[in-house]
Design an enzyme around this catalytic site. Structure first.
Site, PDB file in Angstrom:
ATOM      1  N   GLY A 265       0.843  -1.040  -0.025  1.00  0.00           N
ATOM      2  CA  GLY A 265      -0.198  -0.100   0.107  1.00  0.00           C
ATOM      3  C   GLY A 265       0.886   1.172  -0.063  1.00  0.00           C
ATOM      4  N   ALA A 266       1.902   1.291   0.917  1.00  0.00           N
ATOM      5  CA  ALA A 266       2.817   2.393   1.101  1.00  0.00           C
ATOM      6  C   ALA A 266       3.981   1.787   1.939  1.00  0.00           C
ATOM      7  CB  ALA A 266       1.953   3.511   1.508  1.00  0.00           C
ATOM      8  N   MET A 267       5.087   2.565   1.693  1.00  0.00           N
ATOM      9  CA  MET A 267       6.309   2.313   2.317  1.00  0.00           C
ATOM     10  C   MET A 267       6.890   3.674   2.934  1.00  0.00           C
ATOM     11  SD  MET A 267       8.365   0.144   3.022  1.00  0.00           S
ATOM     12  CE  MET A 267       9.747   0.352   4.321  1.00  0.00           C
ATOM     13  N   GLU A 268       7.327   3.348   4.221  1.00  0.00           N
ATOM     14  CA  GLU A 268       7.639   4.530   5.383  1.00  0.00           C
ATOM     15  C   GLU A 268       9.059   4.973   5.035  1.00  0.00           C
ATOM     16  OE1 GLU A 268       8.061   0.824   7.943  1.00  0.00           O
ATOM     17  OE2 GLU A 268       6.887   1.375   6.299  1.00  0.00           O
ATOM     18  N   ASN A 269       9.774   4.788   4.091  1.00  0.00           N
ATOM     19  CA  ASN A 269      11.086   5.061   3.917  1.00  0.00           C
ATOM     20  C   ASN A 269      11.369   6.504   4.366  1.00  0.00           C
ATOM     21  OD1 ASN A 269      11.493   2.880   1.882  1.00  0.00           O
ATOM     22  ND2 ASN A 269      10.308   4.289   0.751  1.00  0.00           N
ATOM     23  N   HIS A 301      -0.209   6.615   8.956  1.00  0.00           N
ATOM     24  CA  HIS A 301       0.194   5.199   9.284  1.00  0.00           C
ATOM     25  C   HIS A 301       1.881   5.535   8.925  1.00  0.00           C
ATOM     26  CE1 HIS A 301       1.032   0.715   9.965  1.00  0.00           C
ATOM     27  NE2 HIS A 301       1.727   0.843   9.137  1.00  0.00           N
ATOM     28  N   GLU A 302       2.102   5.916   7.612  1.00  0.00           N
ATOM     29  CA  GLU A 302       3.517   5.893   6.993  1.00  0.00           C
ATOM     30  C   GLU A 302       4.300   7.015   7.847  1.00  0.00           C
ATOM     31  OE1 GLU A 302       4.378   3.418   5.545  1.00  0.00           O
ATOM     32  OE2 GLU A 302       2.385   2.682   5.267  1.00  0.00           O
ATOM     33  N   HIS A 305       5.403   6.095  11.307  1.00  0.00           N
ATOM     34  CA  HIS A 305       6.533   5.141  11.562  1.00  0.00           C
ATOM     35  C   HIS A 305       7.707   5.774  11.656  1.00  0.00           C
ATOM     36  CE1 HIS A 305       5.415   0.856  10.668  1.00  0.00           C
ATOM     37  NE2 HIS A 305       4.747   1.000   9.591  1.00  0.00           N
ATOM     38  N   GLU A 324       4.794  -2.624  13.239  1.00  0.00           N
ATOM     39  CA  GLU A 324       3.444  -2.538  12.710  1.00  0.00           C
ATOM     40  C   GLU A 324       2.227  -2.486  13.545  1.00  0.00           C
ATOM     41  OE1 GLU A 324       3.258  -1.631   9.795  1.00  0.00           O
ATOM     42  OE2 GLU A 324       5.446  -2.109   8.957  1.00  0.00           O
TER      43      GLU A 324
END
Length: 876
Positions: A265-269, A301-302, A305, A324
């Site tokens: 869905g998405a990535m918190e880089n 959410h991201e 993080h 998570e």
């Protein structure tokens, strides 16, 4: 056959080296990318231990140690790793030159190209496709990354952290370079770069300490106008995290990039979030209310993080729920605070029961903290995320708000900038609370069982009423289907209860189950002849199933008199389930069905307008997925028919009341989100019921809404018509397609609906959809839409000849060859094959064997192996 590697929690060993700094130079050329990486390395121990780096699909060019080229006889290159004999010095510099080809990488892991945009996805083990590296989350490094590329083809060059330099290449004016520096140490899975033609929408955020943060959302130019909702959502999340958790953003820039081809869905880089475009591009015209809410939640959410995942990360992948579970709880709380706690709680519990409870009941069941895995990608599951969040919620409930935040403060103080475990988190929370006056009254080892033991506990509650003295005793016991090693383990279970003496006379309390079986006593209650009515697990205070000795009239009493919306919803859900299951498997219970109708009529007659969102939840029947868990063997067709019998009964008996309700609410359905969403949610249900009841005039009226400026109303009209075989359905589908055929993220909804319509030739239509000129076989969104839509098509998917199962199996085989992550998730649809009636069970197993007979990725093979552990002798 290649022997599979099994990773085990009890085999964890600390990596013997530190890598405090990494410098990467990436040169993007026409056909390849040159990567030059410098690692500053320090030994942790005195012993001579080889330095091992992992790599996949990387061409090695040269290795240097302390600026001297390492000859081939001083290292080994095999099995996708470099092994360097133990360097003699305690600290040294390692440089590796290599090349990679993102243009031929179709796995959507590592570095790859999407619509001519080069992007990355490194969680969980994608960094090894970019650079040679140990690629494990307990190695935290500060990264400085320089990207060189053609200015015209790749005008935008992004990486983690802050931009510290950019400019032309003096020797070649057609090329340029950008250098990014991330001052915070991070694991390799948080590394990210993006290069391509992108347009940005920008704003600034002023933090609580008056720091200015530049926020940019990068998209393809045509999509730029759809980013404003995402920008607003991010600023809300930043403000909420400061107000509630005292967490402030720590970089000067926050970049988000929207990518069409993305597994997650998405990535918190860190500082460079990469999102599936479906979860960024939105306004009320192209996204539904639920999609707008989800986008707001996922962006939060991201962002959350940054502290719970990035600043404090996981020691190893067995700790995945550390970041998570906590962050899901935080985003759920954010949404609840911004909108409605009760609606959000019902939504989350419904999702948990339909997905995580199903996972817990099947062969792919695993603990929140698993003991072993073959492919970590298979553990990005509802157990890790949603059940993990429920564990955090129980901690919040047991500690109370103030002590919960005392614990969070202590956790951050101890582990900021470090890699931690779930035990570190739990012990820090208890320590922080205890240091501020909290008295621990349960065994922390028993609470840890929530992390260690798979399965959904069953809590049994029995009432003993002493009417003479006004004393109520509750006998509460717990049990779980688990291994022999776990069968005597105990869970700590917080139970929020309300005891009703009579209609307006009640007592509330939080009780905590700490034993296998335990009595709880409530004294000084009103002395009445009848048993007090007990409402338990209010607000769903623990992720369990429960059985309590309430009669039908007592359930109806709670529906009409409870003030906890979850409990009201849960009681009507129990009645729905009883009615559907009785009609499907036993014999119809006309009394329950008529009781449901009477209760719903009473609710509609007495509902206050501000509670119409709850009314929409109450009118929503449980999903078939959840119903399948409640009886074995499963007869999917009879279950489906019983479901729609009850739907039709409610529609017929409530027809005139629903028509009146429609007139009351329709004036507010055009209010701009978030306003009007309750009305739109309710009108979608009313349309569905009225069409099922045979309202022929409504079929034509709904065509007007297909061209609505509200995607919520447009899709509500389509979904309502989906269940009625009529010319208006075809007209509506064609109107929607013609309007949105050039917009892939919207057209995915059309694909899903087309595949899910119940019709005799559904399988043939679905096969044609896969050949459609607008179908993108490389996009996980498109794949999930068509195949997911067909799987929802109960009668076609569960066809008695097994053709639906074989079709899905053939698609999984094809997908696995290019995208194992997507394939391994779809294959779980066969998890409960042994629980179906014949011939469904046999046919499903044939489909599973068809998949298993292929050369599979480790991802899909691991899931298939777990599914096949059940054999026909285990059918219950």
């Amino acid at each position: 056959m290649k022997t599979k590697r099994i990773y085990k929690l009890n085999e964890y060993e600390e990596f013997p080296y530190k890598i405090p700094n990494i410098y990467i130079y990436m040169n993007i050329l026409k056909d390849i990318v040159e990567v030059s990486t410098i690692y500053i390395i320090e030994k942790k121990i005195e012993e001579d231990i080889p330095f091992i780096l992992k790599g996949k699909d990387i061409i090695l060019k040269k290795i240097e140690v302390n600026d001297k080229e390492l000859k081939a006889n001083n290292y080994k290159l095999n099995n996708n790793q470099i092994i360097i004999s133990s360097p003699t010095k305690s600290a040294f510099k390692l440089k590796i030159d290599s090349t990679i080809n993102p243009f031929k990488n179709i796995s959507l892991e590592g570095l790859y190209s999407s619509n001519n945009i080069i992007t990355s996805q490194c969680e969980a083990e994608g960094f090894r496709r970019i650079c040679f590296h140990p690629d494990r989350p307990d190695i935290l490094s500060k990264y400085q990354v320089s990207i060189e590329a053609d200015k015209e083809k790749y005008p935008i060059l992004l990486a983690n952290g802050n931009l510290i330099a950019k400019g032309e290449i003096s020797e070649n004016k057609s090329r340029h370079i950008a250098t990014w520096d991330d001052p915070f140490p991070k694991p390799s899975y948080l590394f990210a770069i993006v290069a391509g033609k992108l347009s940005r929408t920008s704003t600034t955020y002023i933090s609580k300490t008056r720091k200015e943060v530049n926020i940019n959302i990068w998209t393809e130019d045509v999509d730029k106008k759809y980013t404003h909702h995402a920008l607003k959502s991010l600023k809300k999340a930043m403000k909420w995290d400061e107000d509630i958790y005292d967490f402030e953003y720590d970089l000067d820039i926050y970049n988000i990039v929207a990518i069409r081809h993305f597994n997650m869905g998405a990535m918190e880089n860190k500082g460079l979030n990469i999102f599936n475009s479906k979860l960024i591009l939105a306004d009320s015209k192209i996204a539904t209310d639920s999609e707008l809410m989800r986008i707001e939640s996922v962006i939060a959410h991201e962002y959350f993080h940054n502290w719970t995942g990035n600043r404090i990360t996981c020691r190893d992948w067995f700790q995945l729920s550390l970041k998570e579970g906590l962050t899901v709880f935080r985003d759920q709380s954010f949404t609840s605070d911004l909108h409605s706690f009760s609606s959000k709680r019902i939504e989350d519990v419904s999702f948990l029961r339909n997905h995580q409870f199903k996972e817990d009941a099947g062969p792919t069941s695993h603990a929140v903290k698993p003991k072993e895995y073959v492919s970590i990608d298979n553990f990005y599951t509802t157990t890790i995320y949603e059940k993990g969040a429920e564990i955090i919620r129980m901690i919040y409930t047991l500690l109370g708000k103030d002590h919960y935040f005392n614990g969070i403060t202590n956790y951050v103080k101890k582990f900021d900038g470090k890699a931690a475990t779930t035990e570190d988190f739990l012990e820090s929370m208890i320590e922080g609370a205890s240091n501020n006056g909290y008295i621990l009254d349960f065994d922390i080892l028993d609470f840890k069982n929530w992390y260690y033991i798979a399965g959904t506990p069953l809590i049994c509650i029995k009432r003993f009423w002493d009417e003479e003295n006004g004393n109520l005793r509750l006998l509460i016991s717990q049990k779980i289907k688990s291994s022999d090693l776990d069968k005597n383990k105990i869970f700590i279970v917080p139970i929020k209860v309300r005891i009703f003496h009579e209609k307006n006379n009640y007592k509330e309390e939080l009780i905590v189950l700490k034993e296998k079986e335990q009595f709880f006593e409530f004294s000084n209650l009103k002395k009445t002849k009848n048993n007090p009515i007990v409402s338990c697990f209010r607000s769903f205070s623990a992720p369990v199933n429960w059985d309590i000795d309430l009669k039908l009239d007592e359930l109806i009493f709670l529906i009409e008199n409870e003030t906890d919306s979850f409990s009201q919803w849960n009681c009507i859900q129990l009645l729905y389930k009883k009615a559907i299951l009785n009609r499907a498997y036993n014999k119809p219970d006309n009394y329950i069905e008529s009781s449901i109708v009477r209760t719903l009529k009473n609710i509609i007659n007495n509902i206050r307008y501000e509670n119409i969102n709850l009314l929409a939840d109450i009118l929503t029947l449980p999903e078939l997925t959840e119903l399948e868990l409640l009886n074995s063997p499963i007869n999917p067709i009879r279950l489906y028919d019983s479901y729609y019998f009850l739907t039709a009964l409610i529609a017929k008996e409530l027809y005139y009341q629903l028509k009146e309700l429609l007139e009351k609410i329709k004036k507010n359905i055009y209010l701009v989100w978030p306003d009007g969403q309750s009305e739109r949610k309710l009108i979608a249900l009313i349309w569905h019921f009225l069409l099922i009841a045979g309202d022929s005039d409504l079929k034509h009226e709904l065509l007007f809404f297909i061209n609505s400026n509200s995607m919520t109303l447009s899709l509500a009209a389509l979904n309502s018509l989906k269940h009625v075989d009529c010319k208006e359905r075809s007209i509506a589908m064609n109107i929607f397609y013609d309007r949105w055929k050039e917009k892939p993220i919207i057209l995915d909804s059309w694909f899903l609906l087309e595949a899910s319509i119940d019709r005799q030739n559904a399988l043939e239509i679905t096969k044609k959809l896969l050949q459609h000129s607008k179908f993108d076989p490389t996009s996980p969104n498109s794949i999930r839409s068509v195949l997911g839509g067909f799987i929802r098509n109960t009668k076609s998917f569960h066809s008695s000849d097994g053709s639906g199962y074989i079709f899905i199996a053939e698609q999984i085989i094809q997908i696995d060859s290019r995208n194992p992550i997507t394939a391994s998730r779809i294959v779980k649809i066969f998890s409960n094959w042994a629980n179906y009636i014949e011939p469904n069970s046999k046919n499903m197993f044939i489909a599973i064997e068809t998949i298993n007979n292929q050369s599979l990725s480790s991802n899909t093979k691991e899931v298939i192996d777990n599914i096949m552990k059940k054999n026909h002798s285990q059918i219950t």
